[in-house]
Enzyme design. Structure first.
Site, PDB file in Angstrom:
ATOM      1  N   ASP A  55       0.834   8.539   0.811  1.00 33.48           N
ATOM      2  CA  ASP A  55       0.033   7.893   0.960  1.00 33.48           C
ATOM      3  C   ASP A  55       0.019   6.526   1.960  1.00 33.48           C
ATOM      4  O   ASP A  55       0.974   6.348   2.653  1.00 33.48           O
ATOM      5  CB  ASP A  55       0.338   6.379   0.070  1.00 33.48           C
ATOM      6  CG  ASP A  55       0.124   4.998   0.180  1.00 33.48           C
ATOM      7  OD1 ASP A  55      -1.547   4.337   0.213  1.00 33.48           O
ATOM      8  OD2 ASP A  55       0.015   3.857   0.533  1.00 33.48           O
ATOM      9  N   GLU A  79       0.695   3.083   4.940  1.00 38.41           N
ATOM     10  CA  GLU A  79       0.051   1.226   5.278  1.00 38.41           C
ATOM     11  C   GLU A  79      -0.191   1.104   7.080  1.00 38.41           C
ATOM     12  O   GLU A  79       0.452   1.750   7.755  1.00 38.41           O
ATOM     13  CB  GLU A  79       1.272   0.635   5.128  1.00 38.41           C
ATOM     14  CG  GLU A  79       1.628   0.836   2.889  1.00 38.41           C
ATOM     15  CD  GLU A  79       0.474   0.282   1.946  1.00 38.41           C
ATOM     16  OE1 GLU A  79      -0.211  -0.384   2.746  1.00 38.41           O
ATOM     17  OE2 GLU A  79       0.371   0.850   1.292  1.00 38.41           O
ATOM     18  N   HIS A  94       0.983  -1.582  -3.207  1.00 35.61           N
ATOM     19  CA  HIS A  94       0.490  -1.628  -1.773  1.00 35.61           C
ATOM     20  C   HIS A  94       2.260  -1.096  -1.118  1.00 35.61           C
ATOM     21  O   HIS A  94       2.253  -1.803   0.414  1.00 35.61           O
ATOM     22  CB  HIS A  94       0.754  -3.221  -1.063  1.00 35.61           C
ATOM     23  CG  HIS A  94      -0.976  -3.156  -1.946  1.00 35.61           C
ATOM     24  ND1 HIS A  94      -2.065  -2.587  -1.717  1.00 35.61           N
ATOM     25  CD2 HIS A  94      -1.513  -4.435  -2.820  1.00 35.61           C
ATOM     26  CE1 HIS A  94      -2.829  -3.139  -3.240  1.00 35.61           C
ATOM     27  NE2 HIS A  94      -2.129  -4.400  -2.922  1.00 35.61           N
ATOM     28  N   ASP A 131       2.899   3.604  -3.771  1.00 35.80           N
ATOM     29  CA  ASP A 131       2.170   3.935  -4.179  1.00 35.80           C
ATOM     30  C   ASP A 131       2.075   5.075  -4.020  1.00 35.80           C
ATOM     31  O   ASP A 131       0.895   5.702  -5.009  1.00 35.80           O
ATOM     32  CB  ASP A 131       0.784   3.205  -3.031  1.00 35.80           C
ATOM     33  CG  ASP A 131       0.430   1.264  -3.235  1.00 35.80           C
ATOM     34  OD1 ASP A 131       0.726   0.975  -4.069  1.00 35.80           O
ATOM     35  OD2 ASP A 131      -0.579   1.119  -2.217  1.00 35.80           O
TER      36      ASP A 131
END
Length: 465
Positions: A10, A12, A148, A153
């Site tokens: 994951d 960001e 998030h 995540d």
């Protein structure tokens, strides 16, 4: 699946579209045989400002990443950590493309096989209301903390992936998604392979719709299925974003490319889709117009408009309109000054047009001159033909037609091949009325230039007067 290495990931980002996205955080968990082997996580200095709305969502702000490593400082260890692993993520195309773009900026070609846990979940856990990570975890009781953030995540996605592995006991579903030519791997997360499989391989139009069934893209195709799939193979930022917002694909077979082009123009005009760029703005047309000036002379000129209107003549660029105006000026011995072909207010002195009979210096009466202008206008009216274009229908027992009446597109329709047509009125019960626009005129003109008049059937104006 026991011998395969998976990297569950994951990321960001700063937001701003695929090409503008920069990494702010990444987490990678390695699995083999369903068991966790190792974990890697780090903040990344994106070397650009993090917008306030992104900070509000992730909690990652500019101060937090100020002393974090830049991507080029950790790229080698990230690549080595996940080397030979299958790239796994929830909505995998997003994470994969962001990470691949980071490597691309360093001149490194990053390619991995990939699996999407959204698509796998739709296949192995069907019938849920939502497949977003948060709601999916709620539905099947997977803990999701630190939402998030990359590590939170990723940890939830790991549990989800382990559960999906356990549901596919023989590995058949996973292998189908990993197959090099599988369309599953390239389809957007919200579309089923069955829905795409059912699309016809024939001419027509297709509509991409969002979650609220709003049309976000309209396109035409000679082969609907092939054209729809081509959007999802394209790795351009716009095509990727289109795929992410597409939940439904509607289509309409037309039997031929011409009606597909006309319907595409109509749907773009009607729905103004978010992802269409061409045809959204009304095209500029140039029209030969007439009006009576202060001397009582019928004056001709060229007007620019964004609408197709009834006028003496309509053209798609100024040079064509000027060329036509010069031609009728010469043929009917009109005055260039009163055809707005010269700016001088004195006696006409056009470089090419020399046969003015003197209305500009009172050698010719206004009434005689106006009779010539009226004849010129009537001659242009005669150039607005009524005709039908006959094309292939949607099956072999059918014919399609496109009706143009007095130079204006009226619509299209389909006829059984055995229907007898003797006059233009015989088409009207089968006609789907459509709007005549700049773009439909352009489509028809292009068709006639390309194909000539082999499929065109003209009607005498007296026949339908």
């Amino acid at each position: 699946m026991k011998d395969k290495l998976f990297a569950v990931i994951d990321v960001e980002t700063t937001g701003g579209g695929i090409n503008g996205n920069r990494l702010t955080e990444v987490c990678i968990v390695l699995l083999k045989g369903g068991e966790i082997q190792d974990k890697y996580t780090t903040l990344i200095n994106p070397e650009k400002h993090i917008p306030a709305q992104i900070t509000a969502l992730t909690g990652i702000d500019n101060e937090l990443v100020e002393n974090a490593p830049k991507f080029d400082e950790v790229a080698k260890e990230i690549e080595e950590f996940m080397r030979d692993a299958i790239f796994v993520a929830h909505n995998v195309n997003f994470d994969y493309n962001v990470l691949r773009n980071e490597f691309k900026q360093l001149g490194f070609d990053f390619n991995r096989k990939k699996l999407c846990t959204v698509r796998l979940s739709r296949k192995l856990i069907p019938g849920l209301l939502s497949y977003s990570l948060g709601r999916l975890c709620d539905s099947i009781n997977i803990p999701l903390t630190n939402r998030h953030r990359a590590e939170g995540d990723t940890d939830a996605t790991v549990i989800l992936f382990q559960r999906l592995l356990s549901l596919d006991t023989d590995g058949q579903i996973f292998n189908s998604f990993l197959h090099a030519h599988s369309k599953q791997a390239t389809l957007p997360p919200h579309l089923s392979a069955e829905e795409i499989h059912e699309l016809p391989e024939e001419p027509g139009i297709y509509l991409f719709k969002d979650k609220q069934h709003k049309v976000i893209y309209a396109g035409k195709a000679i082969n609907i299925k092939k054209r729809v799939l081509s959007h999802f193979y394209d790795k351009m930022s716009k095509e990727y974003l289109l795929g992410q917002e597409t939940y439904y694909v509607d289509h309409e077979s037309t039997g031929n490319e011409l009606i597909a082009l006309l319907l595409e123009a109509e749907y773009i005009r009607k729905h103004y889709p978010k992802f269409n760029s061409a045809q959204k703005r009304p095209g500029i047309t140039y029209q030969i117009i007439s009006y009576i000036n202060q001397r009582g002379i019928i004056q001709l000129g060229i007007g620019k408009t964004k609408r197709i209107q009834d006028s003496v003549g309509t053209f798609y660029n100024r040079s064509l309109a000027t060329e036509k105006l010069e031609l009728i000026c010469e043929n009917f011995k009109l005055c260039p000054r009163y055809c707005t072909l010269q700016s001088s207010m004195e006696k006409c002195s056009h470089y090419k047009l020399k046969n003015c009979e003197g209305v500009c210096d009172d050698s010719e009466s206004v009434s005689d001159y106006n009779l010539k202008v009226t004849e010129a206008i009537n001659s242009l009216g005669e150039e607005k033909p009524t005709y039908v274009i006959r094309e292939k229908g949607r099956h072999f027992e059918e014919e399609a037609f496109i009706l143009v009446k007095e130079g204006r597109y009226k619509g299209y329709g389909y006829l059984d091949s055995e229907v007898q047509i003797e006059s233009i009125e015989d088409y009207e019960p089968f006609l789907n009325l459509q709007e005549s626009t700049f773009h439909t005129h352009k489509v028809l003109n292009s068709y006639l230039r390309k194909h000539g008049e082999k499929n065109v059937f003209y009607f005498d104006q007296l026949e339908y007067a």
